[in-house]
Design an enzyme around this catalytic site. Sequence first.
Site: not given
Lengths: 231, 231, 231, 231
Positions: D27-28, D44-45, D73-75, D94, D96, D119, D226
């Site tokens: 996740g990032n 990253s990592g 991050s590699s993403d 991001h 998983h 919503d 709301y």
Amino acid sequence: MLDQLKADVCAANLALRDSGLVILTWGNVSGLDPENGLVAIKPSGVSYEAMQPEQMVIVDLKGDIVEGDLRPSSDTPTHLELYRAFPAIRGVAHTHSAYATAWAQARRALPCYGTTHADSFYGSVPVTADLTPEALAGDYELETGRAIVAAFAGLDPLQIPAVLVAGHGPFTWGTSPARAVENSIILEQVAQMALATESLDPNAGPISQALLDRHFLRKHGKDAYYGQGNR
Amino acid sequence: MLDQLKADVCAANLALRDSGLVILTWGNVSGLDPENGLVAIKPSGVSYEAMQPEQMVIVDLKGDIVEGDLRPSSDTPTHLELYRAFPAIRGVAHTHSAYATAWAQARRALPCYGTTHADSFYGSVPVTADLTPEALAGDYELETGRAIVAAFAGLDPLQIPAVLVAGHGPFTWGTSPARAVENSIILEQVAQMALATESLDPNAGPISQALLDRHFLRKHGKDAYYGQGNR
Amino acid sequence: MLDQLKADVCAANLALRDSGLVILTWGNVSGLDPENGLVAIKPSGVSYEAMQPEQMVIVDLKGDIVEGDLRPSSDTPTHLELYRAFPAIRGVAHTHSAYATAWAQARRALPCYGTTHADSFYGSVPVTADLTPEALAGDYELETGRAIVAAFAGLDPLQIPAVLVAGHGPFTWGTSPARAVENSIILEQVAQMALATESLDPNAGPISQALLDRHFLRKHGKDAYYGQGNR
Amino acid sequence: MLDQLKADVCAANLALRDSGLVILTWGNVSGLDPENGLVAIKPSGVSYEAMQPEQMVIVDLKGDIVEGDLRPSSDTPTHLELYRAFPAIRGVAHTHSAYATAWAQARRALPCYGTTHADSFYGSVPVTADLTPEALAGDYELETGRAIVAAFAGLDPLQIPAVLVAGHGPFTWGTSPARAVENSIILEQVAQMALATESLDPNAGPISQALLDRHFLRKHGKDAYYGQGNR
């Protein structure tokens, strides 16, 4: 007395958060003081982190704000319709808990597959009809309450203190705000079990009327023998 | 000695709560002192929050209260029938844990799909027959115990220390209250795995008798070699 | 050096417990010191609560106890067979985690349905053949190890550091005890996702070889560019 | 100002970890400062345990590192493509997470089965096309971003702040890094509910356009009622 009501409603909202049934600011609980016909309810979109009793909004049964600086939950008109139509109830809770919501999204009443269900809900938990386009375009939250009331024609709301609003999610109620939350917890548990039951037996049927009677009435009938007699 | 029994039963009830298997006040654990034939059991409908050993109710095997100010669990007659019929057991636990209850609601015995199951239950976990209308109208909790005992005809209750009561949920037992709770935890885990196994392979079959023997007997047989030999 | 190995193995066993993958005393982790060919492993059936590095049992690769007062995990012969057959590995972990065990119970290899899987396992995670009646009657735990090794014919155990033992559950491994545990965590996650994937699409197929290559090799190939280059 | 951006992005990454959606270092989250066109993103990592704002890496919209000692991050190229194509967004997340990833692995858009979905997401959450072999062999993370942008042709990314990357997993975004994380939490919840809905009714259909409009617009439209009007 309103201080007590606000404290009870705040505590019930925090209990709902602690139950794990709601994420973010989802979910709301209200309580009714029957002596003066006033309702305390969670403010709209406010974080649970620093919630205080003083933040609870007091409205009358017509929906006019009597006390409070914040806007009440946008679901307030639904709660009020329930208090008006079901005079015996003293608390209402609303969640989007995962399994109960899945049944609501599948537009299916929740069958009574076992005694866990029968201990709290005296038969299937009803699902409402879809709202008409006119209702959706009108007072939507009030119409949601009306759809719930319509689904309880011929039913006792204290014998089945829960409903699934089609395409939306569950509302529960009870004789106090804390009991309304407790019924949300139970509903989610039996909704999960019922899904698993159908996975294990696609032709599963509800328990017999005799077993339903035995379990519901041992906890809730006039000859109840569960608990310490002081609940 | 009753002080020790009450402490063990109270601790086992709290362990059940800590296991995550029960919500609200659901679930109960009892223990038997075989020297005097007395049973300690959780009081009915009492919160886990402030539960104390002194609150455990002492009953004899006929169900008469020997000691305690609170009403015993409404499931007491079921527990007592198990102690009378299965003389080797020293603890009984009852939950409405989600997956075991789903199997009970589907009225299906739990097949032995793997060694996790075989390590603790020597074959399928039986499901009871439905109670007859007469049994439901009579001593319901006692009749529940009788239905369990009937389901164990020809089976050794210490080799399969668990049962699924049709339309209701699981009871487990063991050589102590703590072991009864442990078996509730294991039963829920294997009930969950078995549902997932069937989702992955609708034609899944039980493990071979040889693998079942190997696993159950390495932990429980006279040549057991699991653990430190002192369990 | 054995002190470090024992500390690493104890920490990895506690990390396994903290991961939520194991209940009760289930699960075990070992580590190999390649300089002297000795393995540290969790003692059998010992509670995680008070686990200390000194309790780890030291065995050689033939299974003889070199150091320790407790009996080693009953799964020790399986671990040792893996160290003998897969010389590059330095840690082995075993769990009965729910979803990975369900795949093992369904006797199905775990397909690579996405990049979460591909990041750690370079293709399907194999399932072993059932043990023969002879193997079950013989050195069962050693035979389990042999079945795993047989399932890896033609495969690189560091590219797919996990296996499903048919009717039993997962074993994972890695370049350290901590990595073996990490692979157990990842395997459980992808096993859960794969079951849900098949529920959503009964005809789901594995990702393309090109996507598999891209993801596995960006983390593990010689041109890896994930992380800080020091893992 | 970059200090504030780094603090916000670090806090959002920790909120993602606390949400339970990510395990290990998966996740990032990133955030954009629109005044200078710079993006802060998780390295990253790197472990969440000791994550500090100073570790966040600052890159410009072309991907050149402006500040920071660690590799981003590699993403990162995926995040940057989203900021370039969707100029109104200020944060990207991001994960998983299990259920959203299962939908992505099944290569299915997530239908709007209820108001919980409505919503936050104004219609189905799109799934990308598979990347071509050429894209997989090229700038993979950039091509992932391009596939997301292609899936939003004709859609408003702030009305549907989420996507499922086929065979991979979800990306979400919003008007801040915190909102991007919130949308990851909501997406996972509705992905779980939608799977359960289909289990209960294989022919389940999406809610009506009128109900979708009512719910999305009461929270997000120009007449939103709301919350407290200050979100």
